[in-house]
Design a protein around this motif. Structure first.
Motif, PDB file in Angstrom:
ATOM      1  N   ILE B 306       0.766  -1.167  -0.021  1.00 52.09           N
ATOM      2  CA  ILE B 306      -0.067  -0.059  -0.159  1.00 52.09           C
ATOM      3  C   ILE B 306       0.989   1.283  -0.191  1.00 52.09           C
ATOM      4  CG2 ILE B 306      -1.943   1.231   1.050  1.00 52.09           C
ATOM      5  CD1 ILE B 306      -2.510  -1.596   2.562  1.00 52.09           C
ATOM      6  N   GLY B 307       2.024   1.262   0.634  1.00 48.65           N
ATOM      7  CA  GLY B 307       3.043   2.209   0.660  1.00 48.65           C
ATOM      8  C   GLY B 307       3.254   2.839  -0.507  1.00 48.65           C
ATOM      9  N   PHE B 308       3.346   1.975  -1.727  1.00 50.87           N
ATOM     10  CA  PHE B 308       3.633   2.626  -3.180  1.00 50.87           C
ATOM     11  C   PHE B 308       2.256   3.308  -3.624  1.00 50.87           C
ATOM     12  CE2 PHE B 308       7.310  -0.199  -2.659  1.00 50.87           C
ATOM     13  CZ  PHE B 308       8.460   0.607  -3.386  1.00 50.87           C
ATOM     14  N   GLY B 309       1.166   3.269  -3.049  1.00 51.61           N
ATOM     15  CA  GLY B 309       0.031   3.861  -3.624  1.00 51.61           C
ATOM     16  C   GLY B 309      -0.408   4.781  -2.898  1.00 51.61           C
ATOM     17  N   VAL B 310       0.421   5.481  -2.299  1.00 53.73           N
ATOM     18  CA  VAL B 310      -0.315   6.695  -1.373  1.00 53.73           C
ATOM     19  C   VAL B 310       0.506   8.009  -1.783  1.00 53.73           C
ATOM     20  CG1 VAL B 310      -0.899   5.372   0.362  1.00 53.73           C
ATOM     21  CG2 VAL B 310       1.380   6.383   0.652  1.00 53.73           C
ATOM     22  N   TRP B 311       1.518   7.896  -2.922  1.00 52.33           N
ATOM     23  CA  TRP B 311       2.245   9.143  -2.943  1.00 52.33           C
ATOM     24  C   TRP B 311       1.806  10.514  -3.143  1.00 52.33           C
ATOM     25  CZ3 TRP B 311       1.734   6.233  -7.298  1.00 52.33           C
ATOM     26  CH2 TRP B 311       1.561   6.921  -8.376  1.00 52.33           C
ATOM     27  N   PHE B 327      -8.795   8.557  -5.053  1.00 55.74           N
ATOM     28  CA  PHE B 327      -8.098   7.166  -4.766  1.00 55.74           C
ATOM     29  C   PHE B 327      -6.980   7.434  -3.676  1.00 55.74           C
ATOM     30  CE2 PHE B 327      -4.668   4.787  -5.826  1.00 55.74           C
ATOM     31  CZ  PHE B 327      -5.168   3.395  -6.164  1.00 55.74           C
ATOM     32  N   PHE B 328      -6.134   8.249  -3.821  1.00 56.57           N
ATOM     33  CA  PHE B 328      -5.084   8.349  -2.902  1.00 56.57           C
ATOM     34  C   PHE B 328      -5.545   8.910  -1.532  1.00 56.57           C
ATOM     35  CE2 PHE B 328      -2.840   8.553  -7.045  1.00 56.57           C
ATOM     36  CZ  PHE B 328      -1.732   7.949  -6.750  1.00 56.57           C
ATOM     37  N   SER B 329      -6.670   9.515  -1.390  1.00 53.06           N
ATOM     38  CA  SER B 329      -7.260   9.606  -0.006  1.00 53.06           C
ATOM     39  C   SER B 329      -7.556   8.430   0.581  1.00 53.06           C
ATOM     40  CB  SER B 329      -8.306  10.754  -0.125  1.00 53.06           C
ATOM     41  OG  SER B 329      -8.531  11.051   1.169  1.00 53.06           O
ATOM     42  N   ALA B 330      -8.188   7.362  -0.155  1.00 56.70           N
ATOM     43  CA  ALA B 330      -8.480   6.409   0.075  1.00 56.70           C
ATOM     44  C   ALA B 330      -7.491   5.433   0.590  1.00 56.70           C
ATOM     45  CB  ALA B 330      -9.551   5.635  -0.830  1.00 56.70           C
ATOM     46  N   SER B 331      -6.469   5.250  -0.382  1.00 58.46           N
ATOM     47  CA  SER B 331      -5.402   4.405  -0.023  1.00 58.46           C
ATOM     48  C   SER B 331      -4.611   4.884   1.274  1.00 58.46           C
ATOM     49  CB  SER B 331      -4.523   4.158  -1.031  1.00 58.46           C
ATOM     50  OG  SER B 331      -3.829   5.473  -1.491  1.00 58.46           O
ATOM     51  N   SER B 332      -4.540   6.285   1.590  1.00 63.49           N
ATOM     52  CA  SER B 332      -3.825   6.689   2.553  1.00 63.49           C
ATOM     53  C   SER B 332      -4.493   6.558   3.929  1.00 63.49           C
ATOM     54  CB  SER B 332      -3.777   8.176   2.339  1.00 63.49           C
ATOM     55  OG  SER B 332      -2.900   8.501   1.225  1.00 63.49           O
ATOM     56  N   MET B 333      -5.798   6.109   3.892  1.00 63.85           N
ATOM     57  CA  MET B 333      -6.375   5.917   5.116  1.00 63.85           C
ATOM     58  C   MET B 333      -6.282   4.284   5.081  1.00 63.85           C
ATOM     59  SD  MET B 333      -9.876   8.226   4.781  1.00 63.85           S
ATOM     60  CE  MET B 333      -9.806   9.810   4.917  1.00 63.85           C
ATOM     61  N   MET B 334      -6.321   3.745   4.108  1.00 65.08           N
ATOM     62  CA  MET B 334      -6.305   2.182   4.107  1.00 65.08           C
ATOM     63  C   MET B 334      -5.055   1.840   4.846  1.00 65.08           C
ATOM     64  SD  MET B 334      -7.079  -0.558   1.186  1.00 65.08           S
ATOM     65  CE  MET B 334      -5.714  -0.351   0.116  1.00 65.08           C
ATOM     66  N   ILE B 335      -3.879   2.354   4.804  1.00 67.41           N
ATOM     67  CA  ILE B 335      -2.803   1.837   5.070  1.00 67.41           C
ATOM     68  C   ILE B 335      -2.685   1.863   6.559  1.00 67.41           C
ATOM     69  CG2 ILE B 335      -1.497   4.052   5.235  1.00 67.41           C
ATOM     70  CD1 ILE B 335       0.966   2.481   3.832  1.00 67.41           C
ATOM     71  N   VAL B 336      -3.464   2.565   7.172  1.00 69.60           N
ATOM     72  CA  VAL B 336      -3.801   2.411   8.710  1.00 69.60           C
ATOM     73  C   VAL B 336      -4.127   1.131   9.188  1.00 69.60           C
ATOM     74  CG1 VAL B 336      -4.893   3.509  10.813  1.00 69.60           C
ATOM     75  CG2 VAL B 336      -4.330   4.726   8.788  1.00 69.60           C
ATOM     76  N   VAL B 337      -4.731   0.422   8.242  1.00 69.25           N
ATOM     77  CA  VAL B 337      -5.251  -0.928   8.903  1.00 69.25           C
ATOM     78  C   VAL B 337      -4.240  -1.927   9.213  1.00 69.25           C
ATOM     79  CG1 VAL B 337      -6.613  -3.045   8.081  1.00 69.25           C
ATOM     80  CG2 VAL B 337      -7.371  -0.840   7.493  1.00 69.25           C
ATOM     81  N   GLY B 375       0.375   9.055  13.879  1.00 73.81           N
ATOM     82  CA  GLY B 375      -0.633   8.037  12.807  1.00 73.81           C
ATOM     83  C   GLY B 375      -1.904   8.680  12.938  1.00 73.81           C
ATOM     84  N   LEU B 376      -2.709   9.100  14.153  1.00 67.06           N
ATOM     85  CA  LEU B 376      -3.891   9.719  13.796  1.00 67.06           C
ATOM     86  C   LEU B 376      -3.868  11.299  13.078  1.00 67.06           C
ATOM     87  CD1 LEU B 376      -5.283   9.145  17.113  1.00 67.06           C
ATOM     88  CD2 LEU B 376      -5.986   7.996  15.109  1.00 67.06           C
ATOM     89  N   THR B 377      -2.787  12.129  13.291  1.00 67.60           N
ATOM     90  CA  THR B 377      -2.764  13.287  12.525  1.00 67.60           C
ATOM     91  C   THR B 377      -2.463  12.908  10.921  1.00 67.60           C
ATOM     92  OG1 THR B 377      -0.501  13.529  12.997  1.00 67.60           O
ATOM     93  CG2 THR B 377      -1.988  14.612  14.249  1.00 67.60           C
ATOM     94  N   GLY B 378      -2.060  11.764  10.833  1.00 69.52           N
ATOM     95  CA  GLY B 378      -1.717  11.414   9.493  1.00 69.52           C
ATOM     96  C   GLY B 378      -3.050  10.990   8.611  1.00 69.52           C
ATOM     97  N   VAL B 379      -3.775  10.297   9.621  1.00 69.84           N
ATOM     98  CA  VAL B 379      -5.253   9.999   9.048  1.00 69.84           C
ATOM     99  C   VAL B 379      -5.952  11.478   8.791  1.00 69.84           C
ATOM    100  CG1 VAL B 379      -7.264   9.078   9.455  1.00 69.84           C
ATOM    101  CG2 VAL B 379      -5.288   7.709  10.327  1.00 69.84           C
ATOM    102  N   MET B 380      -5.937  12.489   9.385  1.00 73.63           N
ATOM    103  CA  MET B 380      -6.220  13.689   9.257  1.00 73.63           C
ATOM    104  C   MET B 380      -5.956  14.175   7.888  1.00 73.63           C
ATOM    105  SD  MET B 380      -5.976  15.093  13.251  1.00 73.63           S
ATOM    106  CE  MET B 380      -6.396  16.806  12.772  1.00 73.63           C
TER     107      MET B 380
END
Lengths: 199, 648
Positions: B306-311, B327-337, B375-380
């Motif tokens: 997933i790290g390759f899909g958030v740039w 798309f990148f917003s979604a993948s950036s949230m997904m990487i939290v999982v 991590g939480l500010t990252g999700v923000m």
């Protein structure tokens, strides 16, 4: 109580293909270089997408030399395969002969490459199209030059030694890398020579 | 079956011979030629901390400058160089190399190998890293320090605005450090895949080694992007190509795509080794195997993918199409999982374990607190509208220091504390360690938490001063005082390390009663790591190995033989001989350095500079022993060769 042992002394002292560490390192190198090629290709397409006309302001490269070189590169796979197979039979004379033939091919495609550059019809500083075409061709050229040089070193080694059986693994893996350099040429050839024609 | 190899007096004699075979030759040349993974790992770690110290001084100077409004401690130009070199050093000369150094030191030990794969290549990687760092700081001392930010965006870094050689120094430093990381990634990856002790199938590899494999693969696919983009930047500046020149059909946004295609995976390249250190520390100090081994491994791999899909989330402010941004917003949230899954597994392990609050565990608990906030500010920020508000403010500065210091530096300090007895044979002082941890924890939060608020108040990044009426002075002063506490705690850590080298309690092989293989050999380990070689039958070999666990014998003692095993199940496959120490990787690195530095001044250096590189490489690779071609051929014709069916 006695500790049981696994005695590895009788195991062979080298092995071919994916059993060898050299194969994995070669694959790692191919992954690195392959990623680089992919990214330069992506950059080409990105810049192409930013320009309404392609090739902007210049005639497409002349087909003759690039096509000739594609034929030479593909043909070089034949002696390359024979060298690889000879190595995997520990056939030193076979390796020597086929690697020399490979070197003849490598000399040919390096020389023809000079004519490819001369027939691009654009300079690297003309515009972004020229920059990316020169970079694409130049990047592949660094690969055929370095592949020529490292194969040359290996060929000389196979003639003058010192040799061990495991050097045959080096020959086999060198052939793998050769295939990589040849195969990456095909998409680059298509882009450099045909993208400006179909667009 | 019993073996004469294990008779005590014979084993002693074998170990003495192995000491000679694998040991370093005396003198300066012996030092330059050293290819032992433990020396190289420690050199990487030591050198990275040296650059960490320099970058820390730059940070301290910036904090002093910002402590009060309208300060004149640093000029605007110096401030630009300081923040650029601080960021560049922390990412390229500290974050990645220090983690690779831990991997170089630990992965061969953890998998039960005698050495790292391709030891000379690994030595070359070290020299390139060292020379790259020295190059950057030498140029900085000559007032040619890069001043365009650690991501060096054109057109600011391009030929139009970035005059002089400052941006070239940045771009070529990248070539040095990425070359180093790439070759080390190959060494670590192949060691993991092909040199594990018999029995260590993929589902029994220690989690730190797994993390280093995942990181190696990420390096292989991420680092080429920044090498390509920085090479194009140098060409734009030196030979007038137009990659990033809008006027001639190029595009500066191409830079941002290529840079962040590398740059976001880079964060995980620094973070995942930290993750890898957390599991063994928790395992040891909770006295139970980590919960959810398989989930841990799969989460690391998922993070890498997933790290390759958030740039693009670094580029929300560039006006890209909204669909792409979603798309990148979604993948950036997904990487939290996957990261959250690992956190839950660790919490479960801690919850059900018997905890020993030694300093390494404290650093890991500190990681939990700080990294979760980051991590939480990252999700923000994955949310596009919010990102546009806080883009380029101090909120971002706060966020990435929480993620990187919390996610990587805290586990690293815990990890160094944990493995220090293995590396040096002595224990650190726990009282000093505990005090140092709390000072760091308080100092860190005091420095970086106020930056969230400053960012929300509108304070932008990369300003060298601000007027008093904006009201940012109080929080900035607080942050500067916190930075002083960070300096105090790191000084305590350093003193603890230096004093314990001489006067620490002698550690013995396994002072923490830990479970992984590296704790079965002496501290520090001998040059050949293990004799006889270990085998394993579970995740935690020192806790659950049966008393009659087999050992590996039969490797030659007078040459550097290592056992190569199968990738999946680590069955013994063949034995290969590793090269001796060599000074040629050092000379190759010198030649490559001349080549790299020359080519920011003239394109012809690419031609002339390549000749010494070629010559030194041939000297490096040329075998020193073997048969003449005629002899080899006659031997093969007489049938005196290894049977083909054994090697194909």
């Amino acid at each position: 109580m006695t500790t049981p042992v696994i005695n590895v002394a009788p195991l062979p002292r080298f092995a071919f293909h994916h059993r060898s560490v050299l194969w994995w390192a070669t694959m790692g190198l191919i992954a690195i270089e392959g990623t680089m090629f992919a990214l330069v290709i992506v950059s080409y397409l990105y810049i192409k997408g930013r320009n309404p006309h392609w090739a902007p302001g210049f005639f497409p490269p002349r087909l003759r030399w690039g096509t000739l070189n594609t034929v030479i590169l593909l043909a070089s796979c034949v002696p390359n395969q024979f060298a690889k197979k000879a190595a995997e039979k520990l056939d030193l004379p076979g390796v020597q002969v086929w690697m020399v033939v490979c070197m003849v091919f490598a000399t040919a495609f390096n020389v023809v490459r000079i004519f490819e550059f001369r027939n691009l019809n654009v300079w690297w500083d003309s515009n972004a199209y020229g920059s990316v075409v020169w970079t694409l061709l130049g990047f592949h050229t660094t690969h055929i030059v370095t592949d020529f040089l490292d194969s040359l070193v290996l060929t000389v080694l196979m003639f003058i030694g010192p040799l061990e059986e495991k050097r045959f693994v080096d020959v086999s893996e060198n052939a793998m890398y050769w295939y990589f350099v040849v195969l990456t040429w095909l998409p680059i050839y298509a882009l450099i020579y045909f993208a400006p024609r179909v667009a | 079956m019993t073996s004469p190899h294990l008779e005590p007096h014979l084993l002693e004699a074998e170990r003495r011979q192995l000491e000679l075979t694998w040991g370093r030759r005396p003198g300066l040349f012996g030092w330059l030629a050293d290819t032992n993974h433990k020396s190289l790992g420690l050199r990487f770690i030591f050198t990275a901390f040296f650059f960490f110290f320099l970058a820390g001084l730059l940070a301290a100077a910036m904090r002093i400058q910002l402590a009060v409004p309208n300060n004149t401690f640093l000029s605007a130009d110096l401030y630009n160089q300081f923040f650029t070199i601080h960021g560049t050093t922390m990412m390229f000369l500290f974050g990645v190399p220090v983690m690779l150094g831990m991997g170089i030191y630990l992965v061969p030990l953890e998998v039960g190998a005698r050495a790292i794969a391709f030891p000379r290549l690994c030595a070359f990687g070290y020299w390139m890293f060292l020379f790259g760092g020295l190059f950057l700081y030498t140029m900085f001392a000559l007032n040619v320090g890069p001043d365009v930010g650690w991501f060096s965006y054109p057109p600011l870094a391009g030929p139009e605005y970035g005059y002089g050689k400052r941006a070239d120094v940045w771009a070529q430093l990248i070539t040095f450090s990425e070359l180093s990381s790439l070759v080390v990634a190959i060494c670590i990856g192949v060691t993991f895949l092909k040199m594990r002790a018999p029995g260590m199938s993929l589902n029994r590899v220690p989690l730190f080694s797994w993390a280093m494999l995942v990181v190696s693969v990420m390096i292989i696919f991420a680092m080429p992007a920044v090498m390509i983009s920085s090479t194009c930047l140098i060409m734009d500046r030196l030979v007038s190509t137009h990659f990033y020149n809008q006027a001639e059909g190029g595009d500066p946004i191409l830079w941002q795509h290529l840079f962040w295609f590398f740059g976001h995976p880079e964060v995980y390249i620094i973070f995942l080794p930290g993750v890898g250190m957390i599991s063994p520390i928790i395992t040891t100090f909770a006295r139970r195997p980590v919960h959810g081994y398989l989930v841990m491994v799969l989460s690391q791999i998922a993070t890498a993918f997933i790290g390759f899909g958030v740039w693009v989330h670094h580029m929300f402010a560039t006006g890209l199409p909204q669909l792409g941004q979603s798309f990148f917003s979604a993948s950036s949230m997904m990487i939290v999982v996957p990261t959250a899954l690992q956190l839950f597994c660790w919490i479960a392990t801690l919850w059900t374990g018997r905890l020993h609050f030694k300093p390494p565990l404290l650093y890991i608990l500190g990681f939990f607190f700080i990294f979760v906030i980051g991590g939480l500010t990252g999700v923000m920020m994955a949310s596009v509208p919010l990102d546009l508000q806080i883009h380029d403010t101090f909120f971002i500065v706060a966020h990435f220091h929480y993620v990187l210091i919390g996610g990587a530096v805290f586990p690293l300090l815990g990890g160094l504390y944990y493995w220090y007895p293995k590396m040096f044979g002595r224990m650190l002082n726990d009282t000093v360690g505990t005090i140092g941890f709390w000072v760091l924890f308080i100092g860190f939060n005091m420095t970086f938490f106020p930056m969230h608020i400053l960012g929300l108040m509108g304070m932008p990044r990369r300003i060298y001063t601000y007027p008093p009426e904006l009201g940012w002075g109080g929080l900035n002063m607080l942050a500067t005082l916190g930075a002083g506490l960070i300096a105090v705690s790191l000084t305590l850590y350093l003193i603890n390390i230096l004093v314990s080298l001489r006067s620490g309690r002698v550690a013995g092989p396994n002072p923490w009663a830990a479970s992984t293989l590296e704790w079965s050999t002496s501290s520090p380990p001998p040059p050949y790591n293990y004799e006889p070689g270990p085998t394993v039958s579970g995740h935690e070999p020192l806790w659950e190995g049966p008393p009659d666990q087999p050992v590996v014998v039969g490797l030659a003692t007078h040459k550097r033989e290592v056992l190569i095993t199968h990738v999946l199940d680590a069955e013994p496959d063949h034995v290969t001989e590793f090269p001796t120490d060599s000074v040629w990787p050092f000379w190759t690195a010198i030649a490559t350095t001349i080549f790299f530095i020359g080519s920011i001044f003239t394109p012809w250096a690419v031609i002339y500079g390549a000749i010494p590189v070629f010559v030194t490489m041939v000297a490096w690779f040329w075998p020193r022993k073997g048969l003449s071609p005629g002899e080899l051929r006659r031997r093969i014709e007489r049938g005196e060769h290894t049977p083909l069916e054994q090697v194909l």
